[in-house]
Design a protein around this motif. Structure first.
Motif, mmCIF file in Angstrom:
data_model
loop_
_atom_site.group_PDB
_atom_site.id
_atom_site.type_symbol
_atom_site.label_atom_id
_atom_site.label_comp_id
_atom_site.label_asym_id
_atom_site.label_seq_id
_atom_site.Cartn_x
_atom_site.Cartn_y
_atom_site.Cartn_z
ATOM 1 N N GLU A 1 0.807 -1.223 0.000
ATOM 2 C CA GLU A 1 0.000 0.000 0.000
ATOM 3 C C GLU A 1 0.840 1.272 0.000
ATOM 4 O OE1 GLU A 1 -3.436 0.180 2.432
ATOM 5 O OE2 GLU A 1 -3.748 -1.992 2.448
ATOM 6 N N LEU A 2 2.054 1.200 0.538
ATOM 7 C CA LEU A 2 2.882 2.402 0.620
ATOM 8 C C LEU A 2 4.086 2.376 -0.313
ATOM 9 C CD1 LEU A 2 2.836 2.905 4.501
ATOM 10 C CD2 LEU A 2 1.435 4.070 2.778
ATOM 11 N N GLY A 3 4.472 1.177 -0.754
ATOM 12 C CA GLY A 3 5.553 1.076 -1.733
ATOM 13 C C GLY A 3 6.955 1.118 -1.175
ATOM 14 N N GLU A 4 7.102 1.251 0.172
ATOM 15 C CA GLU A 4 8.427 1.335 0.772
ATOM 16 C C GLU A 4 8.647 0.182 1.744
ATOM 17 O OE1 GLU A 4 10.518 3.348 -0.436
ATOM 18 O OE2 GLU A 4 9.211 4.753 -1.497
ATOM 19 N N SER A 5 9.888 -0.001 2.190
ATOM 20 C CA SER A 5 10.239 -1.118 3.070
ATOM 21 C C SER A 5 9.650 -0.934 4.461
ATOM 22 C CB SER A 5 11.763 -1.246 3.171
ATOM 23 O OG SER A 5 12.324 -1.518 1.900
ATOM 24 N N SER B 1 7.813 0.331 11.450
ATOM 25 C CA SER B 1 8.308 1.483 10.679
ATOM 26 C C SER B 1 8.173 1.270 9.184
ATOM 27 C CB SER B 1 9.779 1.761 11.010
ATOM 28 O OG SER B 1 10.635 0.780 10.441
ATOM 29 N N ILE B 2 8.199 2.388 8.473
ATOM 30 C CA ILE B 2 8.282 2.410 7.010
ATOM 31 C C ILE B 2 9.457 3.318 6.669
ATOM 32 C CG2 ILE B 2 6.716 4.365 6.641
ATOM 33 C CD1 ILE B 2 6.417 1.150 4.634
ATOM 34 N N SER B 3 10.307 2.900 5.741
ATOM 35 C CA SER B 3 11.511 3.684 5.460
ATOM 36 C C SER B 3 11.890 3.579 3.987
ATOM 37 C CB SER B 3 12.680 3.203 6.327
ATOM 38 O OG SER B 3 13.004 1.851 6.039
ATOM 39 N N GLY B 4 12.661 4.568 3.552
ATOM 40 C CA GLY B 4 13.115 4.584 2.172
ATOM 41 C C GLY B 4 13.935 5.824 1.895
ATOM 42 N N PRO B 5 14.357 5.998 0.656
ATOM 43 C CA PRO B 5 15.120 7.202 0.294
ATOM 44 C C PRO B 5 14.326 8.460 0.613
ATOM 45 C CG PRO B 5 15.185 5.569 -1.472
ATOM 46 C CD PRO B 5 14.165 5.086 -0.486
ATOM 47 N N ALA B 6 15.010 9.454 1.178
ATOM 48 C CA ALA B 6 14.324 10.679 1.590
ATOM 49 C C ALA B 6 13.623 11.368 0.433
ATOM 50 C CB ALA B 6 15.328 11.629 2.246
ATOM 51 N N ALA B 7 14.111 11.184 -0.791
ATOM 52 C CA ALA B 7 13.476 11.807 -1.949
ATOM 53 C C ALA B 7 12.058 11.295 -2.155
ATOM 54 C CB ALA B 7 14.317 11.546 -3.198
ATOM 55 N N ARG B 8 11.791 10.043 -1.773
ATOM 56 C CA ARG B 8 10.446 9.478 -1.895
ATOM 57 C C ARG B 8 9.690 9.542 -0.568
ATOM 58 N NH1 ARG B 8 12.805 4.867 -4.658
ATOM 59 N NH2 ARG B 8 12.314 3.630 -2.804
ATOM 60 N N GLY C 1 20.430 10.347 3.744
ATOM 61 C CA GLY C 1 19.595 10.144 2.562
ATOM 62 C C GLY C 1 18.435 9.207 2.778
ATOM 63 N N VAL C 2 18.298 8.671 3.999
ATOM 64 C CA VAL C 2 17.212 7.741 4.309
ATOM 65 C C VAL C 2 16.321 8.362 5.386
ATOM 66 C CG1 VAL C 2 16.635 5.494 5.319
ATOM 67 C CG2 VAL C 2 18.536 5.691 3.697
ATOM 68 N N ARG C 3 15.013 8.236 5.192
ATOM 69 C CA ARG C 3 14.068 8.744 6.183
ATOM 70 C C ARG C 3 13.137 7.609 6.613
ATOM 71 N NH1 ARG C 3 12.272 13.239 3.692
ATOM 72 N NH2 ARG C 3 13.863 14.533 4.703
ATOM 73 N N CYS C 4 12.770 7.622 7.878
ATOM 74 C CA CYS C 4 11.956 6.546 8.441
ATOM 75 C C CYS C 4 10.903 7.141 9.366
ATOM 76 C CB CYS C 4 12.862 5.572 9.213
ATOM 77 S SG CYS C 4 11.993 4.427 10.290
ATOM 78 N N PHE C 5 9.691 6.601 9.297
ATOM 79 C CA PHE C 5 8.619 6.948 10.227
ATOM 80 C C PHE C 5 8.275 5.677 11.008
ATOM 81 C CE2 PHE C 5 8.362 10.070 6.897
ATOM 82 C CZ PHE C 5 8.038 11.253 7.569
ATOM 83 N N ALA C 6 8.207 5.798 12.332
ATOM 84 C CA ALA C 6 7.982 4.621 13.179
ATOM 85 C C ALA C 6 6.923 4.921 14.236
ATOM 86 C CB ALA C 6 9.283 4.197 13.850
ATOM 87 N N VAL C 7 6.123 3.905 14.558
ATOM 88 C CA VAL C 7 5.096 4.038 15.591
ATOM 89 C C VAL C 7 5.237 2.892 16.588
ATOM 90 C CG1 VAL C 7 3.499 5.164 13.994
ATOM 91 C CG2 VAL C 7 3.358 2.685 14.334
ATOM 92 N N PRO C 8 4.860 3.116 17.840
ATOM 93 C CA PRO C 8 4.893 2.027 18.820
ATOM 94 C C PRO C 8 3.856 0.958 18.491
ATOM 95 C CG PRO C 8 4.722 4.185 19.885
ATOM 96 C CD PRO C 8 4.431 4.389 18.433
ATOM 97 N N VAL C 9 4.172 -0.270 18.868
ATOM 98 C CA VAL C 9 3.178 -1.351 18.837
ATOM 99 C C VAL C 9 2.597 -1.423 20.245
ATOM 100 C CG1 VAL C 9 2.774 -3.819 18.531
ATOM 101 C CG2 VAL C 9 4.402 -2.621 17.041
#
Length: 248
Positions: free
Chosen positions: A93-97, A213-220, A195-203
């Protein structure tokens, strides 16, 4: 516990109390927290020490034992296996790791991962251990703990810089923890890897503090991307939490 074995229930309570107190406790602290008589606690702790689930230090304090490490690692693998379909949904759904991590021996350890299909993507090996202070999952994990425990953890591990964006002092980290608790998510903006950005939430309600978390190149993976991704991250974290609660 109505349908349980009282001695087993009490022994588990003592292990959880030690965990809540930062991993070690005096006999008097165990008595205060558990409400059990000292002879009962002494007998239970002696059994846990003999089985390797606790240790007694020269100071006479009790600490968590090495046999718990094997149990924790096995539980982490099972948690990762159960979470994998949820991570794969995030990728679709989000396309990133997507990653799932938990705290273990003061570090964040990745227990499950689903990789993006982009040719340029982030990839984190399951089992990799990282400092909590400079990763999205690590900060989301630390934010679930009281500041006193956060101080103790970074006091043991230090806060080495992975990049020039990494947090390296305690006051900044504690301010960041307050922010994460308030907004409900953590961001790694090039703090672990430039160059990498990540968003993370607690379980929520995980037996060991964990984060998704979801992470990928900061450009995306822009901050606009994060705003769109966070509702789904929270939803998936809730599903993982529900499964953990059901399995108890």
């Amino acid at each position: 516990m109505a349908d349980g074995v009282q001695s087993v229930d009490r022994a588990i309570d003592l292990l959880e109390i030690m965990t809540d107190l930062g991993g070690d406790a005096a006999l008097s602290e165990l008595a205060t927290s558990s409400g059990l008589p000292l002879p009962t606690i002494h007998r239970l702790m002696r059994t846990l020490v003999l089985r390797g689930y606790a240790r007694q230090l020269p100071s006479r304090r009790y600490t968590l034992g090495p046999r718990l490490i094997r149990l924790g690692e096995s539980a982490g693998r099972q948690l990762g296996a159960g979470a994998k379909p949820h991570l794969e949904r995030l990728v679709r759904e989000l396309g990133e790791s997507a990653n799932l991590a938990m705290i273990d021996r003061d570090m964040a350890v990745y227990v499950a991962q689903a990789s993006s299909q982009h040719s340029m993507r982030t990839f984190t090996e399951v089992g990799r251990r990282v400092y909590c202070s400079c990763t999205g999952v690590g900060k989301a994990v630390l934010a679930q703990l009281p500041d006193t425990t956060v101080r103790e953890i970074v006091g043991r591990t230090g806060m080495p810089a992975a990049t020039d964006r990494s947090i390296t002092d305690l006051r900044t980290l504690l301010d960041e923890m307050a922010k994460v608790r308030d907004q409900g998510y953590a961001v790694d903006d090039g703090e672990q890897e430039i160059g990498v950005r990540c968003f993370a939430v607690p379980v929520p309600h995980a037996p060991t503090p964990s984060a998704l978390s979801i992470s990928g190149p900061a450009a995306r993976v822009s901050f606009e991307f994060g705003e769109q991704a966070l509702p789904l991250l929270h939803e998936i974290a809730g599903h993982i939490s529900d499964e953990l609660i059901t399995a108890r």
